[in-house]
Design a protein around this motif. Structure first.
Motif, short mmCIF file in Angstrom:
data_model
loop_
_atom_site.label_atom_id
_atom_site.label_comp_id
_atom_site.label_asym_id
_atom_site.label_seq_id
_atom_site.Cartn_x
_atom_site.Cartn_y
_atom_site.Cartn_z
N GLY A 193 0.84 -1.19 0.00
CA GLY A 193 0.00 0.00 0.00
C GLY A 193 0.87 1.24 0.00
N THR A 194 0.66 2.10 0.99
CA THR A 194 1.46 3.33 1.09
C THR A 194 2.55 3.24 2.14
N TRP A 249 -6.80 -2.69 -1.08
CA TRP A 249 -6.35 -1.34 -0.74
C TRP A 249 -7.04 -0.83 0.51
N ASN A 275 -4.93 0.53 3.51
CA ASN A 275 -5.14 1.89 4.01
C ASN A 275 -5.44 1.89 5.50
N ASN A 292 1.05 -1.61 -4.36
CA ASN A 292 1.67 -0.37 -3.91
C ASN A 292 1.43 0.67 -5.00
N ASP A 293 1.64 1.93 -4.69
CA ASP A 293 1.30 3.01 -5.61
C ASP A 293 2.14 3.01 -6.88
N ASP A 294 3.31 2.42 -6.82
CA ASP A 294 4.16 2.38 -8.01
C ASP A 294 3.67 1.35 -9.02
N PRO A 350 -1.66 1.41 -8.43
CA PRO A 350 -2.22 2.57 -7.71
C PRO A 350 -3.59 2.27 -7.12
N ASP A 351 -3.86 2.95 -6.03
CA ASP A 351 -5.10 2.77 -5.28
C ASP A 351 -6.31 3.23 -6.09
N ARG A 388 -7.97 6.17 -1.53
CA ARG A 388 -7.62 6.08 -0.11
C ARG A 388 -8.82 5.76 0.79
N THR A 419 3.30 8.04 2.41
CA THR A 419 4.20 6.90 2.48
C THR A 419 5.01 6.99 3.75
#
Length: 279
Positions: A62-63, A101, A105, A214-216, A219-220, A224, A272
């Motif tokens: 995740g973040t 996610w 979160n 993960n966001d890379d 992405p969510d 969030r 992050t």
């Protein structure tokens, strides 16, 4: 992690796939080319379960960046995959990713950073992981049932039950709840063994999503969100929508699920972070 709700309803869906849900086709690539770790995790590559112990390394889920051993990282990703698959396996990859996610979160909450496995088995939160008490007696005869005793079935009856999606959904729910007991004890959850081809492929995809959450890489899609529920499942169970499901907090709808954020103070935001969370 702020506890703003009595129960975060994640009912095992026995409804057909939602209209517009992303269809998962057998053979779809769920790992990047050359990612042997992902291939092993989803069951497409060689390698067994990581051994306990070892050096902790940064793992982004995740973040948050967690310092985990390979065994711990495997455990957390399995919890993510099981949560997404249990709730949204009939609604496609996007819906399963959305569920995962939400777990990530909540684990990244600024109030109390946690781990995905702790989130999914938290008391009174995720319904598929709630362990129900076992009825010890046979109600018809008033006798204590012997462990493992089941009425005999013919081969035709077994085949019919195995092909019934509703029967299979109940069997999967029982499997998830058994794994919840393992997770609460600090153990490694096992992968379910679904009987239906669609569920088998959805589990493979869920494992790939959990590896790359993960966001890379993934992405969510929920913007969030930290809460969600399934309006169709709630209606089928004759339940009212949760009190926290306010229109102003709705972030998106994916498949048959609606996603919501917590009513947070203006200055609070998820960023992050490196989370040092002990086992």
């Amino acid at each position: 992690m702020r506890n703003l709700l009595p129960v975060l309803t994640l009912a095992i869906s026995v409804l057909p796939a939602a209209a517009g849900a992303q269809v998962i086709d057998a053979g779809d690539a769920v790992c990047r080319p050359g990612d042997t770790g992902c291939a092993r995790f989803v069951g497409d590559g060689k390698g067994g379960l990581p051994k306990r112990g070892g050096e902790k390394q940064p793992v982004m889920i995740g973040t948050s960046v967690y310092m985990l051993t390979p065994w711990q990282a495997e455990r957390e990703r399995r919890c993510l995959a099981l949560a997404g698959w249990a709730e949204a396996r009939g609604e496609g990859a996007d819906a399963m990713a959305g569920v995962m996610w939400v777990v990530a979160n909540r684990a990244a909450s600024a109030d109390q950073p946690s781990l995905p496995c702790r989130v999914v088995v938290a008391a009174g939160q995720f319904e598929p992981f709630v362990v129900e008490p076992v009825e010890p007696r046979n109600r018809q005869k008033g006798k204590v049932a012997k462990p493992g005793t089941k009425p005999k079935q013919t081969a035709a009856e077994q085949a019919k039950l195995a092909a019934d999606p509703r029967v299979e959904a109940r069997r999967i729910l029982a499997t998830i709840r058994r794994q919840a007991t393992v997770i609460r004890a600090g153990g490694m959850p096992s992968w379910p063994k679904p009987r239906l081809a669609a569920d088998q492929e959805a589990l493979r995809v869920a494992r790939g999503l959990a590896w790359n959450l993960n966001d890379d890489d993934l992405p969510d899609p929920t913007a969030r969100a930290s809460l969600f529920y399934s309006p169709p499942a709630q209606a089928a169970l004759r339940r009212q929508k949760p009190d926290w499901a306010e229109a102003r907090l709705l972030t998106t709808s994916i498949g048959g699920h609606s996603f919501y954020r917590y009513p947070a103070p203006p200055e609070e935001r998820i960023t992050t972070q490196v989370a040092e969370v002990g086992e």
